[in-house]
Design a protein around this motif. Sequence first.
Motif, mmCIF file in Angstrom:
data_model
loop_
_atom_site.group_PDB
_atom_site.id
_atom_site.type_symbol
_atom_site.label_atom_id
_atom_site.label_comp_id
_atom_site.label_asym_id
_atom_site.label_seq_id
_atom_site.Cartn_x
_atom_site.Cartn_y
_atom_site.Cartn_z
ATOM 1 N N LEU A 25 -6.738 0.781 0.103
ATOM 2 C CA LEU A 25 -5.786 1.388 1.037
ATOM 3 C C LEU A 25 -5.178 0.280 1.874
ATOM 4 O O LEU A 25 -5.893 -0.435 2.583
ATOM 5 N N VAL A 26 -3.860 0.126 1.775
ATOM 6 C CA VAL A 26 -3.132 -0.900 2.523
ATOM 7 C C VAL A 26 -2.074 -0.234 3.397
ATOM 8 O O VAL A 26 -1.850 0.963 3.297
ATOM 9 N N GLU A 27 -1.429 -1.026 4.235
ATOM 10 C CA GLU A 27 -0.437 -0.470 5.161
ATOM 11 C C GLU A 27 0.894 -0.155 4.497
ATOM 12 O O GLU A 27 1.432 0.926 4.672
ATOM 13 N N GLY A 28 1.456 -1.111 3.784
ATOM 14 C CA GLY A 28 2.824 -0.948 3.305
ATOM 15 C C GLY A 28 2.969 -0.987 1.799
ATOM 16 O O GLY A 28 2.096 -1.476 1.074
ATOM 17 N N ALA A 29 4.105 -0.487 1.344
ATOM 18 C CA ALA A 29 4.402 -0.436 -0.088
ATOM 19 C C ALA A 29 4.351 -1.819 -0.743
ATOM 20 O O ALA A 29 3.795 -1.939 -1.843
ATOM 21 N N PRO A 30 4.901 -2.884 -0.131
ATOM 22 C CA PRO A 30 4.815 -4.198 -0.783
ATOM 23 C C PRO A 30 3.370 -4.647 -1.010
ATOM 24 O O PRO A 30 3.060 -5.248 -2.036
ATOM 25 N N ASP A 31 2.483 -4.326 -0.064
ATOM 26 C CA ASP A 31 1.070 -4.681 -0.224
ATOM 27 C C ASP A 31 0.465 -3.937 -1.417
ATOM 28 O O ASP A 31 -0.296 -4.510 -2.197
ATOM 29 N N ALA A 32 0.790 -2.670 -1.555
ATOM 30 C CA ALA A 32 0.280 -1.875 -2.678
ATOM 31 C C ALA A 32 0.820 -2.406 -4.002
ATOM 32 O O ALA A 32 0.084 -2.475 -4.991
ATOM 33 N N LEU A 33 2.074 -2.782 -4.028
ATOM 34 C CA LEU A 33 2.662 -3.325 -5.255
ATOM 35 C C LEU A 33 1.991 -4.635 -5.661
ATOM 36 O O LEU A 33 1.698 -4.855 -6.843
ATOM 37 N N THR A 36 -1.459 -3.924 -7.051
ATOM 38 C CA THR A 36 -1.334 -3.313 -8.371
ATOM 39 C C THR A 36 -0.975 -4.370 -9.417
ATOM 40 O O THR A 36 -1.509 -4.351 -10.532
ATOM 41 N N GLU A 37 -0.104 -5.296 -9.055
ATOM 42 C CA GLU A 37 0.236 -6.397 -9.963
ATOM 43 C C GLU A 37 -0.994 -7.219 -10.330
ATOM 44 O O GLU A 37 -1.094 -7.753 -11.437
ATOM 45 N N ALA A 38 -1.940 -7.306 -9.399
ATOM 46 C CA ALA A 38 -3.172 -8.066 -9.633
ATOM 47 C C ALA A 38 -4.236 -7.227 -10.339
ATOM 48 O O ALA A 38 -5.355 -7.692 -10.540
ATOM 49 N N GLY A 39 -3.900 -5.987 -10.675
ATOM 50 C CA GLY A 39 -4.834 -5.136 -11.394
ATOM 51 C C GLY A 39 -5.751 -4.312 -10.510
ATOM 52 O O GLY A 39 -6.728 -3.740 -10.990
ATOM 53 N N VAL A 40 -5.452 -4.271 -9.222
ATOM 54 C CA VAL A 40 -6.264 -3.507 -8.278
ATOM 55 C C VAL A 40 -5.523 -2.226 -7.924
ATOM 56 O O VAL A 40 -4.412 -2.282 -7.398
ATOM 57 N N PRO A 41 -6.120 -1.053 -8.191
ATOM 58 C CA PRO A 41 -5.445 0.202 -7.841
ATOM 59 C C PRO A 41 -5.314 0.324 -6.319
ATOM 60 O O PRO A 41 -6.302 0.192 -5.606
ATOM 61 N N ALA A 42 -4.083 0.540 -5.840
ATOM 62 C CA ALA A 42 -3.857 0.552 -4.393
ATOM 63 C C ALA A 42 -2.853 1.621 -3.998
ATOM 64 O O ALA A 42 -1.916 1.921 -4.738
ATOM 65 N N VAL A 43 -3.072 2.169 -2.807
ATOM 66 C CA VAL A 43 -2.129 3.091 -2.187
ATOM 67 C C VAL A 43 -1.779 2.554 -0.809
ATOM 68 O O VAL A 43 -2.560 1.832 -0.198
ATOM 69 N N ALA A 44 -0.596 2.923 -0.324
ATOM 70 C CA ALA A 44 -0.166 2.487 0.999
ATOM 71 C C ALA A 44 -0.022 3.686 1.917
ATOM 72 O O ALA A 44 0.531 4.718 1.531
ATOM 73 N N ALA A 45 -0.500 3.521 3.138
ATOM 74 C CA ALA A 45 -0.430 4.572 4.151
ATOM 75 C C ALA A 45 0.953 4.667 4.785
ATOM 76 O O ALA A 45 1.221 5.609 5.515
ATOM 77 N N LEU A 46 1.807 3.694 4.526
ATOM 78 C CA LEU A 46 3.158 3.638 5.108
ATOM 79 C C LEU A 46 3.097 3.514 6.622
ATOM 80 O O LEU A 46 3.874 4.096 7.348
ATOM 81 N N GLY A 47 2.126 2.745 7.086
ATOM 82 C CA GLY A 47 1.926 2.514 8.514
ATOM 83 C C GLY A 47 0.468 2.219 8.796
ATOM 84 O O GLY A 47 -0.340 2.073 7.882
ATOM 85 N N ALA A 68 -7.836 -2.101 3.638
ATOM 86 C CA ALA A 68 -7.440 -3.508 3.740
ATOM 87 C C ALA A 68 -6.142 -3.628 4.530
ATOM 88 O O ALA A 68 -5.125 -4.096 4.019
ATOM 89 N N PHE A 69 -6.175 -3.170 5.785
ATOM 90 C CA PHE A 69 -5.007 -3.324 6.648
ATOM 91 C C PHE A 69 -4.963 -4.772 7.116
ATOM 92 O O PHE A 69 -5.998 -5.410 7.307
ATOM 93 N N ASP A 70 -3.745 -5.311 7.301
ATOM 94 C CA ASP A 70 -3.658 -6.685 7.755
ATOM 95 C C ASP A 70 -3.913 -6.780 9.255
ATOM 96 O O ASP A 70 -4.007 -5.771 9.945
ATOM 97 N N ASN A 71 -4.026 -7.988 9.723
ATOM 98 C CA ASN A 71 -4.491 -8.224 11.091
ATOM 99 C C ASN A 71 -3.356 -8.626 12.034
ATOM 100 O O ASN A 71 -3.568 -9.387 12.956
ATOM 101 N N ASP A 72 -2.167 -8.087 11.812
ATOM 102 C CA ASP A 72 -1.049 -8.422 12.684
ATOM 103 C C ASP A 72 -0.618 -7.189 13.481
ATOM 104 O O ASP A 72 -1.158 -6.101 13.302
ATOM 105 N N GLU A 73 0.339 -7.382 14.341
ATOM 106 C CA GLU A 73 0.875 -6.267 15.121
ATOM 107 C C GLU A 73 1.633 -5.304 14.206
ATOM 108 O O GLU A 73 2.327 -5.752 13.285
ATOM 109 N N PRO A 74 1.503 -3.988 14.430
ATOM 110 C CA PRO A 74 2.261 -3.026 13.617
ATOM 111 C C PRO A 74 3.770 -3.227 13.780
ATOM 112 O O PRO A 74 4.237 -3.626 14.839
#
Length: 75
Positions: A25-33, A36-47, A68-74
Motif C-alpha cells: 500500500l503506497v500513497e500515489g499512483a506513480p509509486d504503485a506503478l 508493479t514494474e518491479a514485480g511487487v503487487p501494489a495499490v495506491a491510497a491516492l493520499g 509503505a508511505f513515504d516520509n515527506d510532507e503530504p
Amino acid sequence: PGGFPKADWLFNYAACRPAGPFALLVEGAPDALRATEAGVPAVAALGTGLSATQVRKLAALGRLVVVAFDNDEPG
C-alpha cells in the motif's frame, strides 16, 4: 480532478486481486506503478489517509498489506 471520489478507490486494485501473498500500500499512483514494474503487487491510497471503504477493499484482498508511505510532507 475535482469531484473525483478518491476515498472510494484504490489505484491498481484490480491488478492486486489475483496476485501474491501480500499487497504493498503506497500513497500515489506513480509509486504503485513503480512497484508493479518491479514485480511487487501494489495499490495506491491516492493520499495519506484511508477511508473505511478503502480499508474494506484492502481487507477483501485476503492477504497481508504492507504499508509503505513515504516520509515527506503530504501534497
